[in-house]
Motif scaffolding. Structure first.
Motif, mmCIF file in Angstrom:
data_model
loop_
_atom_site.group_PDB
_atom_site.id
_atom_site.type_symbol
_atom_site.label_atom_id
_atom_site.label_comp_id
_atom_site.label_asym_id
_atom_site.label_seq_id
_atom_site.Cartn_x
_atom_site.Cartn_y
_atom_site.Cartn_z
ATOM 1 N N HIS A 44 0.827 -1.216 0.000
ATOM 2 C CA HIS A 44 0.000 0.000 0.000
ATOM 3 C C HIS A 44 0.859 1.263 0.000
ATOM 4 C CE1 HIS A 44 -3.403 -2.661 1.050
ATOM 5 N NE2 HIS A 44 -4.151 -1.678 0.593
ATOM 6 N N TYR A 45 1.985 1.205 0.657
ATOM 7 C CA TYR A 45 2.922 2.347 0.656
ATOM 8 C C TYR A 45 3.414 2.618 -0.762
ATOM 9 C CZ TYR A 45 7.310 4.863 1.503
ATOM 10 O OH TYR A 45 8.349 5.786 1.469
ATOM 11 N N LEU A 46 3.801 1.571 -1.479
ATOM 12 C CA LEU A 46 4.245 1.736 -2.860
ATOM 13 C C LEU A 46 3.129 2.306 -3.728
ATOM 14 C CD1 LEU A 46 6.235 -1.589 -3.501
ATOM 15 C CD2 LEU A 46 7.173 0.676 -3.021
ATOM 16 N N ALA A 47 1.913 1.804 -3.516
ATOM 17 C CA ALA A 47 0.783 2.287 -4.307
ATOM 18 C C ALA A 47 0.502 3.768 -4.021
ATOM 19 C CB ALA A 47 -0.450 1.449 -4.003
ATOM 20 N N GLN A 48 0.684 4.170 -2.770
ATOM 21 C CA GLN A 48 0.431 5.562 -2.393
ATOM 22 C C GLN A 48 1.370 6.525 -3.112
ATOM 23 O OE1 GLN A 48 -1.911 6.804 -0.155
ATOM 24 N NE2 GLN A 48 -1.204 8.878 -0.649
ATOM 25 N N TYR A 49 2.621 6.126 -3.280
ATOM 26 C CA TYR A 49 3.619 7.041 -3.835
ATOM 27 C C TYR A 49 4.088 6.640 -5.234
ATOM 28 C CZ TYR A 49 3.801 8.989 0.835
ATOM 29 O OH TYR A 49 3.456 9.594 2.023
ATOM 30 N N GLY A 50 3.405 5.675 -5.839
ATOM 31 C CA GLY A 50 3.815 5.209 -7.162
ATOM 32 C C GLY A 50 3.777 6.278 -8.236
ATOM 33 N N ALA A 51 2.857 7.239 -8.089
ATOM 34 C CA ALA A 51 2.722 8.280 -9.107
ATOM 35 C C ALA A 51 3.614 9.482 -8.853
ATOM 36 C CB ALA A 51 1.262 8.736 -9.197
#
Length: 313
Positions: A44-51
């Motif tokens: 979820h951390y990666l998904a939060q800052y992926g963009a």
């Protein structure tokens, strides 16, 4: 700090430790994550800052999380397949070309050397010891950084007592720790004495003028000409490099980074017939892949090669 803590801290490079600490603060404080972390929370951390964060930054954050869990005896959540899938998904949805610093060309190095040599002469004639010392330091830093292909942190960690000059040949620079030295054996780098733009004479001019007997080679010089005891901070080398380039009237100085010296030398060596093995040994690369990332081809579009083939038909 106990002796155990001291040895544990010494096992990791300072800039790696600092970057890992910053990554953990971002995960815990800015995002609100908990340590030890679950693979689901890391995903979820990666998904939060992926963009918003680059793929290289996300990989560095994962490396920091992995190191923390390993050091504290917990299972590594970053190795879970879901984390790897999310990272691949981020890379697929947000592709980005890797930014590379412009390599410093040999003509530009000559321009910098000429300008700094002129400034050294002028400031010495004017009795401005502080300015003369700064120009001497910067000249030694540029020439040593280019011809030896040093990283910025390696330049900042050079120490006078670890350098041995061999008259008429060059000098040996010993670094107790380098980025690729996993077993902490240390490495000795040899720097040649040259007929022009010589890194050895530039180094000697600097340490003799600054009366350096031991300690860090590259240090801060204040307005009165006093030298600091500590090495130049790695983060200060980029603005220093760009300031010198701008002073030397190099166009678009903002496009250069501390990697520009290393990339410039690698590209120059490749263009002058150095084989890959010799180049790797000289600079200290352990893999051909690492070396090739630094080489800027003289004919990147293969235009000259193709045109020559067309003419020969």
């Amino acid at each position: 700090m106990t002796e155990l803590d001291l040895y544990l801290a010494a096992s990791t490079r300072d800039n790696t430790r600092q970057s890992y600490q910053a990554a953990l603060r971002h995960f815990e404080v800015e995002w609100g994550g908990l340590l030890p972390a679950s693979s689901d929370s890391v995903a979820h951390y990666l998904a939060q800052y992926g963009a918003t964060l680059s793929i290289s930054t996300l990989r560095q954050r994962l490396a920091a999380l992995a190191a923390w869990h390993q050091e504290h005896g917990f299972g590594d959540p970053t190795r879970n397949p879901i984390v790897r899938k999310v990272l691949r998904g981020v890379q697929a949805i947000h592709p980005a070309e890797q930014k590379r610093a412009a390599p410093l060309q040999i003509e530009q190095l000559a321009q910098v050397d000429s300008r700094l040599t002129y400034l050294i002469e002028c400031t010495r004639a004017a009795g401005d010891r502080a300015a003369a010392l700064r120009h001497l330091r910067d000249r030694a830093l540029f020439l040593l950084g280019f011809w030896r292909g040093f990283r910025s942190d390696e330049l900042s960690r050079l120490r006078v007592e670890h350098i041995r000059v061999v008259q008429g040949e060059g000098m040996e620079c010993y670094l107790p720790r380098t980025k690729t030295d996993r077993y902490l054996k240390g490495q000795t780098f040899r720097v040649p004495q040259l007929s022009r733009m010589c890194p050895v004479s530039a180094y000697l001019d600097w340490v003799q003028a600054a009366d350096l007997q031991d300690g860090p080679v590259f240090r801060r010089v204040d307005r009165w000409g006093n030298l600091g005891d500590d090495p130049l901070n790695v983060d200060s080398l980029l603005p220093l490099l760009r300031r010198v380039l701008a002073t030397s009237e190099i166009d678009a100085a903002e496009l250069y980074s501390t990697h520009s010296l290393r990339r410039g030398f690698a590209s120059w060596a490749a263009a002058n017939g150095w084989d890959l093995k010799t180049l790797m040994e000289h600079v200290g690369w352990k893999s051909a892949q690492s070396a090739l990332r630094y080489i800027e081809l003289a004919d990147p579009f293969n235009q000259q090669r193709i045109e020559k083939s067309l003419k020969d038909r």
